[in-house]
Write a protein that holds these residues in place. Structure first.
Motif, PDB file in Angstrom:
ATOM      1  N   ALA A 162      34.173  42.050  36.727  1.00 18.38           N
ATOM      2  CA  ALA A 162      35.662  41.926  37.376  1.00 18.38           C
ATOM      3  C   ALA A 162      36.218  43.111  37.506  1.00 18.38           C
ATOM      4  N   ASP A 163      37.236  43.569  38.450  1.00 21.93           N
ATOM      5  CA  ASP A 163      37.899  44.519  38.575  1.00 21.93           C
ATOM      6  C   ASP A 163      39.468  44.365  38.274  1.00 21.93           C
ATOM      7  N   PHE A 164      40.254  44.658  37.460  1.00 24.09           N
ATOM      8  CA  PHE A 164      41.521  44.538  37.125  1.00 24.09           C
ATOM      9  C   PHE A 164      42.273  45.652  37.188  1.00 24.09           C
ATOM     10  N   SER A 165      41.744  46.651  37.891  1.00 29.49           N
ATOM     11  CA  SER A 165      42.375  47.984  37.795  1.00 29.49           C
ATOM     12  C   SER A 165      43.775  47.844  38.672  1.00 29.49           C
ATOM     13  N   SER A 166      44.861  48.558  37.705  1.00 28.72           N
ATOM     14  CA  SER A 166      46.267  48.407  38.290  1.00 28.72           C
ATOM     15  C   SER A 166      46.801  47.230  38.447  1.00 28.72           C
ATOM     16  N   ALA A 167      46.196  46.004  37.972  1.00 28.32           N
ATOM     17  CA  ALA A 167      46.784  44.629  38.429  1.00 28.32           C
ATOM     18  C   ALA A 167      47.973  44.511  37.282  1.00 28.32           C
ATOM     19  N   ARG A 168      48.825  43.491  37.648  1.00 26.56           N
ATOM     20  CA  ARG A 168      49.787  43.032  36.780  1.00 26.56           C
ATOM     21  C   ARG A 168      49.820  41.626  36.490  1.00 26.56           C
TER      22      ARG A 168
ATOM     23  N   GLU B 255      32.236  32.932  30.794  1.00 25.27           N
ATOM     24  CA  GLU B 255      31.441  34.323  30.551  1.00 25.27           C
ATOM     25  C   GLU B 255      32.576  35.468  31.095  1.00 25.27           C
ATOM     26  N   LEU B 256      33.038  36.298  30.403  1.00 28.56           N
ATOM     27  CA  LEU B 256      34.062  37.164  30.723  1.00 28.56           C
ATOM     28  C   LEU B 256      33.425  38.726  30.533  1.00 28.56           C
ATOM     29  N   ASP B 257      33.289  39.195  31.729  1.00 21.84           N
ATOM     30  CA  ASP B 257      32.697  40.608  32.098  1.00 21.84           C
ATOM     31  C   ASP B 257      33.640  41.281  32.728  1.00 21.84           C
ATOM     32  N   ILE B 258      34.435  42.201  31.972  1.00 20.92           N
ATOM     33  CA  ILE B 258      35.395  43.121  32.931  1.00 20.92           C
ATOM     34  C   ILE B 258      34.647  44.551  33.079  1.00 20.92           C
ATOM     35  N   ALA B 259      34.692  44.928  34.510  1.00 25.27           N
ATOM     36  CA  ALA B 259      33.874  46.224  34.636  1.00 25.27           C
ATOM     37  C   ALA B 259      35.011  47.326  34.558  1.00 25.27           C
ATOM     38  N   ARG B 260      36.103  47.015  35.078  1.00 25.38           N
ATOM     39  CA  ARG B 260      37.407  47.977  35.119  1.00 25.38           C
ATOM     40  C   ARG B 260      38.584  47.151  34.914  1.00 25.38           C
ATOM     41  N   GLY B 261      39.603  48.142  34.203  1.00 29.10           N
ATOM     42  CA  GLY B 261      41.039  47.515  34.154  1.00 29.10           C
ATOM     43  C   GLY B 261      41.215  46.727  32.986  1.00 29.10           C
ATOM     44  N   VAL B 262      40.394  46.897  32.014  1.00 29.49           N
ATOM     45  CA  VAL B 262      40.585  46.261  30.661  1.00 29.49           C
ATOM     46  C   VAL B 262      41.856  46.481  30.098  1.00 29.49           C
ATOM     47  N   ASP B 263      42.617  47.938  30.324  1.00 29.04           N
ATOM     48  CA  ASP B 263      43.830  48.173  30.112  1.00 29.04           C
ATOM     49  C   ASP B 263      45.105  47.358  30.727  1.00 29.04           C
ATOM     50  N   ARG B 264      44.674  46.777  31.624  1.00 29.04           N
ATOM     51  CA  ARG B 264      45.696  45.919  32.478  1.00 29.04           C
ATOM     52  C   ARG B 264      46.080  44.610  31.930  1.00 29.04           C
TER      53      ARG B 264
END
Length: 227
Positions: free
Chosen positions: A173-179, A190-199
């Motif tokens: 999953a990509d959460f880049s720049s998400a709010r 199953e939780l696999d975050i490719a990008r945006g863990v900081d969001r």
């Protein structure tokens, strides 16, 4: 159109309001394809082949789509209100900037769905599998993903409010720049975050998920973990 009330869990996360769609008696659709800006009210599309159909800006109100093929269907800026989509399938369906309100999507098999810039409110996606779901810059409010598989979903720049992921699989999953506000990830299978863990500020995860994501959190803040 009644919706269930919101409940607050012991963690203070406000639960999403689910749609309770009660369709009136529907008229079988006997037309040929779709029309741009068409108006479809109280219609049932039963196994209809909408491959390459052009329904840009169309309105679907009190409608059911059962087992329809949506390959490359152009539904940008379409509006779905009080609708149930069951067993729909297809690749490359264009729903960019569409509006879905009080909608249930059940056992869908879709790939490369374009929902960027869309607005989803009181929507449940239950069962099925969606590959490469594009929700960039979309707004999701009171949305539940339940028992489904989302492979490489893109939530970049999206705004998620009261969104729940229950018994579903999130792959890359990509959460880049998400709010996020009141986003519940605790029941993800199953939780696999490719990008945006900081969001993930504004989301709730379980202690087990915290341990699984610890390396990603550490990398995000530049911490090296060595034995």
């Amino acid at each position: 159109m009644a919706t269930s009330g919101r409940k607050k869990s012991t963690t203070g996360v406000t639960a999403a309001r689910r749609p309770e769609v009660r369709l009136p008696p529907l008229v079988p659709w006997d037309g040929d394809g779709l029309k741009p800006d068409g108006d479809y009210d109280g219609v049932r599309f039963d196994g209809t082949d909408l491959t390459d159909a052009s329904g840009r800006g169309a309105r679907f109100m009190d409608c059911a789509l059962d087992g329809c093929a949506l390959d490359r269907a152009e539904l940008a800026r379409a509006r779905f209100i009080d609708a149930v989509l069951t067993g729909v399938r297809g690749v490359g369906t264009d729903l960019a900037e569409a509006s879905l309100r009080d909608v249930e999507v059940v056992d869908a098999r879709l790939g490369g769905v374009q929902l960027h810039g869309a607005v989803l409110e009181r929507v449940v996606v239950r069962g099925g599998k969606i590959d490469y779901l594009n929700l960039r810059k979309a707004r999701l409010k009171d949305v539940v993903f339940e028992g489904c598989v989302l492979s490489e979903p893109d939530f970049g720049d999206a705004h998620l409010v009261r969104v729940e992921f229950r018994d579903c699989v999130l792959k890359r999953a990509d959460f880049s720049s998400a709010r996020m506000e009141s986003v519940d990830l605790r029941a993800v299978a199953e939780l696999d975050i490719a990008r945006g863990v900081d969001r993930l500020a504004g989301a709730v995860i379980s202690p087990v998920q915290l341990m699984e994501l610890a390396p990603a959190f550490a990398a995000q803040i530049g911490v090296r973990v060595e034995a």
